[in-house]
Design an enzyme around this catalytic site. Structure first.
Site, mmCIF file in Angstrom:
data_model
loop_
_atom_site.group_PDB
_atom_site.id
_atom_site.type_symbol
_atom_site.label_atom_id
_atom_site.label_comp_id
_atom_site.label_asym_id
_atom_site.label_seq_id
_atom_site.Cartn_x
_atom_site.Cartn_y
_atom_site.Cartn_z
ATOM 1 C CG ASP A 174 -2.041 -0.878 1.195
ATOM 2 O OD1 ASP A 174 -2.448 -1.220 0.070
ATOM 3 O OD2 ASP A 174 -2.546 -1.260 2.271
ATOM 4 C CE1 TYR B 110 4.060 -6.918 3.796
ATOM 5 C CE2 TYR B 110 3.494 -9.238 4.022
ATOM 6 C CZ TYR B 110 3.533 -8.074 3.268
ATOM 7 O OH TYR B 110 3.046 -8.076 1.978
#
Lengths: 255, 255
Positions: free
Chosen positions: A52, A110
């Site tokens: 994003d 992540y």
């Protein structure tokens, strides 16, 4: 024709995310432009993770096909000359012609960083989410552990995702902390999650949920309830993008 | 009239350093403007360390005098509303009327960060100096230790400094490392130096010298030679500003 794999690191601050768009600057857009400039071919890029807007990466992965004669491992350095300094290709190498970075088994890792200090720390403002509250890191870690394994992560997926099967496997989820000794003191809290696939906003919703638990606004059981019911309302809010970093993707040990 | 001390953190990227200037944006300039807006008085700021353009801080210190009735410890939060997000006051408190952040004994601690990786890491580009070379951290640490103690640091001071007495005491100088496991691998190397005063560009010249030693371009003995001769040529180059961070200043245990 050869297929080349790139390991790509970037600072997401200036970008409208990974995925190429008509009227916005994106990582994929810049990579595509740079490759076309360098190779003078009509290159198409396929990315592994469409991060994003505002999200960073140390090791996202992209592939493209080329007829150019440049040695595969030299492409990284040559390409960096055509890229802005907030995108840097870390490595380039030839892969099998049928290697697809999304349609194959892989483990993505992540990290979500929280700056838990009374006052915001300017050098971290684009790389961590500032939380004024004290956080109970042990409770956050216990909650993270409950996410490990194979679950339906519907509660941890933003509405409007077109994906039907929301079962994913989280290999490891952990929370670590590091003191900030200077300024007014506080802590850096890091949530690290590895898994075989992530739904839309999944890591940011996991982070938002663990932060609520760390602040004492939600109980440990809320994670179990979210997993059982699949209700988005049972999980916490979506934490902001700047705390999120895609560390890397492992294709060797994919499951 | 009360004297107030501020602990100030900032991201130096956008600024022409600390010291107020006519036609350039500076930390001191922004602080002065914000204080005048908040207190509606003709406030003058005195800073402890006049950091260079591009240098960061977690805990620089500034004082000013005010007649305003706002409780001293509330000034930090109120002032932050008048500051850009890359400057954040961490704490505010009343101090003795004769407290001067430069004319008093204190220990300053600086950290210089080096990103030793084959390819630059975008998220670190404004907060670390990227060095392609492998660094011998053990040799750098040995060299750092030789700087500890009371020495004439003339060789570690940029030409043109008006300061006559270049004897300073370094309390501690150390080098640490941390692996970067993602992207293309490498290491973060941190030089941390504490002392009772620093000459112009002193920490950046120390960093430049230790980097030369870590790369094998200079021997350990070059540090001793630089200290003995006081010759600027005997020390290494001035490392770039973005790797430098003023961690904090200790006025309690000053020497």
């Amino acid at each position: 024709m050869r297929r080349i794999r790139l390991i790509v690191a970037y600072d997401g601050v200036r970008y409208h995310g990974w995925q190429i768009q008509e009227n916005a600057i994106t990582i994929e857009g810049e990579l595509t432009r740079a490759l076309r400039e360098l190779l003078r071919e009509d290159v198409e890029v396929i990315g592994a993770s469409r991060t994003d807007s505002g999200v960073h990466a140390l090791g996202n992965v992209a592939v493209f096909d080329t007829d150019a004669r440049i040695p595969p491992e030299k492409i990284a350095i040559a390409l960096n000359h055509h890229l802005p300094e907030d995108i840097r290709v870390q490595r380039s190498e030839e892969v099998e012609a049928d290697f697809h970075p999304r349609h194959c088994n892989s483990i993505k890792t992540y990290e979500y960083t929280i700056c838990a200090t009374k006052m915001a720390v300017p050098v971290l403002r684009n790389y961590a989410y500032h939380v004024y509250h004290e956080l109970n890191v042990e409770k956050m870690r216990d909650a993270a552990r409950k996410l490990e394994g194979i679950h339906d992560f519907s509660a941890f997926c933003s509405a409007g995702s077109p994906v039907e099967n929301k079962v994913r496997r989280i290999i490891a989820a952990d929370v670590s902390e590091e003191p900030i000794e200077w300024g007014n003191g506080g802590r850096l809290v890091r949530i690290r999650v590895s898994g075989n696939g992530f739904l839309y906003n999944m890591v940011r919703i996991i982070a938002g949920t663990l932060i609520e638990i760390g602040m004492g606004r939600q109980s440990l059981e809320s994670v179990e309830r979210a997993l059982e019911t699949g209700s988005r309302q049972a999980a916490g809010p979506t934490a902001p993008p700047q705390g999120l970093m895609l560390l890397g993707i492992d294709f060797q040990n994919g499951i």
